[in-house]
Write a protein that holds these residues in place. Structure first.
Motif, PDB file in Angstrom:
ATOM      1  N   LEU A 138       0.819  -1.208   0.000  1.00 18.46           N
ATOM      2  CA  LEU A 138       0.000   0.000   0.000  1.00 18.46           C
ATOM      3  C   LEU A 138       0.855   1.260   0.000  1.00 18.46           C
ATOM      4  O   LEU A 138       0.526   2.252  -0.663  1.00 18.46           O
ATOM      5  CB  LEU A 138      -0.949   0.001   1.203  1.00 18.46           C
ATOM      6  CG  LEU A 138      -2.037  -1.078   1.185  1.00 18.46           C
ATOM      7  CD1 LEU A 138      -2.903  -1.004   2.431  1.00 18.46           C
ATOM      8  CD2 LEU A 138      -2.899  -0.956  -0.067  1.00 18.46           C
ATOM      9  N   SER A 142       1.096   4.188  -3.018  1.00 15.72           N
ATOM     10  CA  SER A 142       1.061   5.632  -2.760  1.00 15.72           C
ATOM     11  C   SER A 142       2.303   6.313  -3.320  1.00 15.72           C
ATOM     12  O   SER A 142       2.227   7.428  -3.842  1.00 15.72           O
ATOM     13  CB  SER A 142       0.949   5.892  -1.252  1.00 15.72           C
ATOM     14  OG  SER A 142      -0.280   5.401  -0.741  1.00 15.72           O
ATOM     15  N   HIS A 168      -3.801  -6.154  -3.226  1.00 16.75           N
ATOM     16  CA  HIS A 168      -3.416  -4.761  -2.985  1.00 16.75           C
ATOM     17  C   HIS A 168      -3.486  -3.963  -4.288  1.00 16.75           C
ATOM     18  O   HIS A 168      -2.637  -4.121  -5.165  1.00 16.75           O
ATOM     19  CB  HIS A 168      -1.993  -4.684  -2.420  1.00 16.75           C
ATOM     20  CG  HIS A 168      -1.831  -5.377  -1.115  1.00 16.75           C
ATOM     21  ND1 HIS A 168      -1.233  -6.608  -0.998  1.00 16.75           N
ATOM     22  CD2 HIS A 168      -2.208  -5.018   0.139  1.00 16.75           C
ATOM     23  CE1 HIS A 168      -1.230  -6.979   0.265  1.00 16.75           C
ATOM     24  NE2 HIS A 168      -1.814  -6.041   0.984  1.00 16.75           N
ATOM     25  N   ARG A 169      -4.513  -3.145  -4.405  1.00 17.62           N
ATOM     26  CA  ARG A 169      -4.647  -2.277  -5.564  1.00 17.62           C
ATOM     27  C   ARG A 169      -5.601  -1.150  -5.211  1.00 17.62           C
ATOM     28  O   ARG A 169      -6.355  -1.227  -4.241  1.00 17.62           O
ATOM     29  CB  ARG A 169      -5.146  -3.043  -6.783  1.00 17.62           C
ATOM     30  CG  ARG A 169      -6.581  -3.547  -6.689  1.00 17.62           C
ATOM     31  CD  ARG A 169      -6.909  -4.437  -7.863  1.00 17.62           C
ATOM     32  NE  ARG A 169      -8.306  -4.842  -7.852  1.00 17.62           N
ATOM     33  CZ  ARG A 169      -8.768  -5.968  -8.347  1.00 17.62           C
ATOM     34  NH1 ARG A 169      -7.923  -6.821  -8.898  1.00 17.62           N
ATOM     35  NH2 ARG A 169     -10.051  -6.261  -8.306  1.00 17.62           N
ATOM     36  N   SER A 170      -5.567  -0.104  -6.013  1.00 19.95           N
ATOM     37  CA  SER A 170      -6.472   1.024  -5.841  1.00 19.95           C
ATOM     38  C   SER A 170      -6.926   1.492  -7.210  1.00 19.95           C
ATOM     39  O   SER A 170      -6.239   1.267  -8.212  1.00 19.95           O
ATOM     40  CB  SER A 170      -5.777   2.174  -5.092  1.00 19.95           C
ATOM     41  OG  SER A 170      -4.780   2.762  -5.918  1.00 19.95           O
ATOM     42  N   SER A 171      -8.090   2.137  -7.258  1.00 15.56           N
ATOM     43  CA  SER A 171      -8.593   2.658  -8.527  1.00 15.56           C
ATOM     44  C   SER A 171      -7.614   3.655  -9.119  1.00 15.56           C
ATOM     45  O   SER A 171      -7.360   3.662 -10.332  1.00 15.56           O
ATOM     46  CB  SER A 171      -9.960   3.326  -8.314  1.00 15.56           C
ATOM     47  OG  SER A 171     -10.929   2.371  -7.967  1.00 15.56           O
ATOM     48  N   ARG A 172      -7.047   4.479  -8.249  1.00 19.28           N
ATOM     49  CA  ARG A 172      -6.128   5.500  -8.726  1.00 19.28           C
ATOM     50  C   ARG A 172      -4.895   4.881  -9.350  1.00 19.28           C
ATOM     51  O   ARG A 172      -4.447   5.296 -10.434  1.00 19.28           O
ATOM     52  CB  ARG A 172      -5.739   6.419  -7.574  1.00 19.28           C
ATOM     53  CG  ARG A 172      -4.842   7.574  -7.980  1.00 19.28           C
ATOM     54  CD  ARG A 172      -4.581   8.484  -6.791  1.00 19.28           C
ATOM     55  NE  ARG A 172      -3.717   9.596  -7.154  1.00 19.28           N
ATOM     56  CZ  ARG A 172      -3.312  10.525  -6.288  1.00 19.28           C
ATOM     57  NH1 ARG A 172      -3.719  10.487  -5.032  1.00 19.28           N
ATOM     58  NH2 ARG A 172      -2.516  11.494  -6.686  1.00 19.28           N
ATOM     59  N   ASP A 202     -14.477   2.935  -8.568  1.00 16.76           N
ATOM     60  CA  ASP A 202     -14.735   4.362  -8.773  1.00 16.76           C
ATOM     61  C   ASP A 202     -16.187   4.544  -9.184  1.00 16.76           C
ATOM     62  O   ASP A 202     -16.692   3.829 -10.045  1.00 16.76           O
ATOM     63  CB  ASP A 202     -13.820   4.915  -9.872  1.00 16.76           C
ATOM     64  CG  ASP A 202     -14.044   6.399 -10.113  1.00 16.76           C
ATOM     65  OD1 ASP A 202     -13.449   7.202  -9.392  1.00 16.76           O
ATOM     66  OD2 ASP A 202     -14.823   6.730 -11.024  1.00 16.76           O
TER      67      ASP A 202
END
Length: 256
Positions: A138, A142, A168-172, A202
């Motif tokens: 994470l 970032s 572990h991932r994010s839309s951004r 999102d």
């Protein structure tokens, strides 16, 4: 906003405690040798270190939630950098005793929130140097976000690819990686896959428009129509800007 040198305060996050324990440990060994104590008796002299560490951890556990809540509220309210840094620097105990990677992570968020992405990247890199393995993905995502905002696209892509996993991932991160791939003329199908992951988390509609536009270019009209229908619902829910509505209409026109 002019960038300044990253404050040295976070460097003290764990070192003073380690120095304290080192001094106590050396003192215990010295006393054990001076008085000719048995090994087990010398080991007992280390008990104060264990007691101190236990009390410190309990105090951190009690204080940290309040600090997190204050920082989140301040960032969400759009507080200025000076106010955010003041709030951070007031946490003398936490900067001494809390996990260094978490305090550095908050410092990075402050810099990122105020547009100082180079400083945010430095703080995330420091946090990664001392974080537990399970916290690294994470923080790395970032870091990738900060590198992307800096325009360091090669490093950002490498960081994203190393950190992005199913867990572990994010839309951004997924959206940024897709944009990087498209910008360098990479595999458009791969970019579409990352955008698909991005829109799952999102609900603003605008990112879905980008995904639909890419699907049109890939000659997948049925998928594009479906995404545009979903985007229309999402844009209506958030009362989107006129530019987004115009883009929606233009993309639908392409499919007629």
């Amino acid at each position: 906003m002019t960038e300044t040198a990253l404050p040295d305060l976070p460097r003290l996050a764990l070192q003073p405690r380690r120095i304290l324990y080192l001094v106590l440990g050396i003192a215990a060994l010295y006393l054990g040798d001076l008085f000719g104590l048995a090994t087990w008796a010398t080991a007992l002299l280390f008990a104060p270190i264990l007691v101190i560490e236990g009390l410190v951890r309990l105090r951190v556990k009690a204080v940290m939630p309040g600090f997190r809540a204050k920082m989140k509220a301040a960032i969400e309210d759009g507080a200025r950098q000076e106010a955010l840094l003041a709030l951070y620097q007031q946490q003398t105990f936490l900067r001494f005793a809390a996990p260094g990677h978490e305090m550095l992570g908050w410092l990075a968020r402050i810099h990122g929130h105020t547009g100082q992405h180079a400083l945010a990247a430095q703080a995330y890199e420091r946090a990664l140097e001392e974080c537990p393995r399970d916290k690294a993905p994470l923080l790395a995502l970032s870091l990738g976000d900060s590198l992307y905002e800096m325009g360091e696209l090669v490093r950002a892509e490498q960081t994203y690819r190393e950190a992005l996993t199913e867990e572990h991932r994010s839309s951004r991160a997924c959206a940024n990686l897709a944009r990087i791939i498209l910008k360098r003329g990479g595999d458009r199908e791969e970019a579409a896959g990352y955008l698909e992951l991005a829109v799952e988390g999102d609900r603003g509609g605008e990112l879905r428009l980008d995904y639909a536009e890419l699907l049109i270019g890939l000659e997948r009209p049925d998928d594009a129509r479906w995404q545009l229908d979903l985007a229309a619902e999402e844009l209506e829910a958030v009362e989107a800007a006129e530019a987004s509505r115009e883009k929606l209409a233009a993309l639908r026109e392409k499919l007629t």
